[in-house]
Design an enzyme around this catalytic site. Structure first.
Site, PDB file in Angstrom:
ATOM      1  N   GLY A  13      38.391  -1.788  79.162  1.00 32.39           N
ATOM      2  CA  GLY A  13      37.782  -0.521  79.537  1.00 32.39           C
ATOM      3  C   GLY A  13      38.508   0.636  78.885  1.00 32.39           C
ATOM      4  N   ALA A  14      38.007   1.855  79.097  1.00 31.14           N
ATOM      5  CA  ALA A  14      38.580   3.036  78.447  1.00 31.14           C
ATOM      6  C   ALA A  14      40.043   3.232  78.832  1.00 31.14           C
ATOM      7  CB  ALA A  14      37.759   4.282  78.804  1.00 31.14           C
ATOM      8  N   CYS A 133      42.790  12.096  87.927  1.00 29.69           N
ATOM      9  CA  CYS A 133      43.251  12.644  86.649  1.00 29.69           C
ATOM     10  C   CYS A 133      43.486  14.156  86.717  1.00 29.69           C
ATOM     11  CB  CYS A 133      42.249  12.320  85.540  1.00 29.69           C
ATOM     12  SG  CYS A 133      40.534  12.637  85.970  1.00 29.69           S
ATOM     13  N   GLY A 164      35.956  11.123  81.678  1.00 28.29           N
ATOM     14  CA  GLY A 164      36.309  10.982  83.080  1.00 28.29           C
ATOM     15  C   GLY A 164      35.268  10.190  83.856  1.00 28.29           C
ATOM     16  N   ARG A 240      31.956  19.580  84.735  1.00 24.40           N
ATOM     17  CA  ARG A 240      31.885  18.645  83.614  1.00 24.40           C
ATOM     18  C   ARG A 240      31.444  19.418  82.382  1.00 24.40           C
ATOM     19  NH1 ARG A 240      34.348  14.044  83.965  1.00 24.40           N
ATOM     20  NH2 ARG A 240      33.139  13.330  85.763  1.00 24.40           N
ATOM     21  N   HIS A 247      41.042  16.923  79.808  1.00 20.63           N
ATOM     22  CA  HIS A 247      40.650  17.818  80.896  1.00 20.63           C
ATOM     23  C   HIS A 247      41.447  19.118  80.784  1.00 20.63           C
ATOM     24  CE1 HIS A 247      38.298  14.701  82.468  1.00 20.63           C
ATOM     25  NE2 HIS A 247      38.935  14.408  83.578  1.00 20.63           N
TER      26      HIS A 247
END
Length: 343
Positions: A13-14, A133, A164, A240, A247
């Site tokens: 995954g990321a 995060c 995210g 977003r 971020h």
């Protein structure tokens, strides 16, 4: 130094990919790495130190079979809920990147630069939680200033990248931009977000709660209290934006005492894993584009309020896949290893 058997759950995954990258970059005492994922990923591999490691299926018994001592989870809350207890039962410490355990009272919620001592509480459940995060990069900047001046209130607006929300969200942004340049944006679908994200900003991350704030915004409120061991009045607006990684946050900080921007800048300059980028005359300030694949949190636009001497404004940016997830998790693991070695 003792070397450890480490499992990465959600290795393809990321965030899992970033964990693998960081473990390669640092001198982690690694004996064996086991990349874990669901049965759907069997047959796939991940790159690690020049080798193609085959993904191993995540099962209840795999942690015992592989003699795992450190399990880094980043595959979603439902996966952590189902499999973390089995890792703990097998004798591993679990460092969990999801929101599932964060607010559980007996699970420490840790940012090593802020509350490393809480790691010692891991034995109660065998689990250490990684914060959200957006919370991580914020409290890294809050802690050193709170220690000196005493925080009275925090107001934050976030500008959060599509990563995210996962790989599919990033792909959705790219696809919508491709459709824009093909004059087909009006036909482009949006599934990862409830609105078009390309050339747009969405003032909603996660679902709304009864008080009008979203779950993402309330995470920042509640997690900050738990991490910093004090209830700081905090209001967040989480947005977003159409970027891929990194971020950004605009912080307005109110202190119990008067504060000078120059003094704050020097305090932050000495804080661990913070980098000051703050020369507006040369257009030097933090931006998502300059923090990608970096393990530091960048702070700039530090300035006094024009009316109140006890208020400060600043701009904070970090790679959400690294600082906001993978880097923090690996730093927790490093600190845990250090503490275990001192026994």
């Amino acid at each position: 130094m003792k070397k450890y058997n480490v499992a990465v759950v959600g290795a393809n995954g990321a965030v899992g990919e970033e964990i693998l990258a960081i473990l390669q970059e640092i001198d982690f005492p690694l004996n064996k790495l086991v990349p874990l994922a669901s049965a759907r990923s069997l047959g796939k591999t991940v790159d690690f130190n020049g080798q193609a490691l085959a993904i191993v299926e995540l099962t209840n018994d795999i942690f015992k079979e592989e003699e795992i001592e450190i399990a880094l989870f980043s595959a979603g809350g439902s996966v952590s809920a189902a499999f973390a207890p089995h890792a703990v039962k097998a004798g591993a410490v679990v460092i969990d990147n999801t929101s599932h355990f964060r607010m559980q009272e007996d699970v420490p919620l840790v940012v090593p630069e802020v509350n490393p001592g809480d790691i010692a509480k891991w034995k109660t459940t065998g689990i250490i939680a990684n914060p959200n995060c957006s919370t991580i990069q914020m409290v890294q900047a809050l802690k050193p200033l709170d220690d000196v001046y005493g925080l009275a209130r925090v107001d934050v607006s976030t500008y959060q990248a599509t990563s995210g929300a996962g790989k599919t969200a990033m792909e959705e942004l790219v696809k919508q931009m491709q459709d824009f340049f093909a004059f087909k944006l009006s036909e482009s679908e949006h599934n990862a977000f409830n609105q078009q994200i390309a050339l747009n900003v969405i003032p909603q991350i996660d679902v709304f709660t009864e008080n009008g704030y979203t779950k993402e915004e309330m995470k920042m409120v509640n997690e900050t209290t738990k991490i910093m061991h004090k209830e700081i009045p905090l209001s967040a607006t989480c947005v977003r934006v159409p970027t891929l990684r990194g971020h950004a946050e605009a912080l307005t900080l109110t202190f119990e005492n008067d504060i000078l921007a120059d003094d704050a800048r020097e305090i932050l300059r000495k804080a661990p894993n913070l980098v000051i980028l703050d020369n507006p005359d040369e257009a030097l300030y933090p931006m998502p584009a300059t923090c990608v694949e970096m393990n530091e949190t960048f702070v700039g636009r530090i300035r006094n309020d024009t009316y109140a001497k006890n208020m400060l404004h600043m701009f904070v940016v970090a790679d959400n896949l690294r600082v906001g997830a993978a880097t923090n998790a690996v730093r927790i693991a490093q600190k845990w290893v250090e503490m275990e070695g001192e026994k």
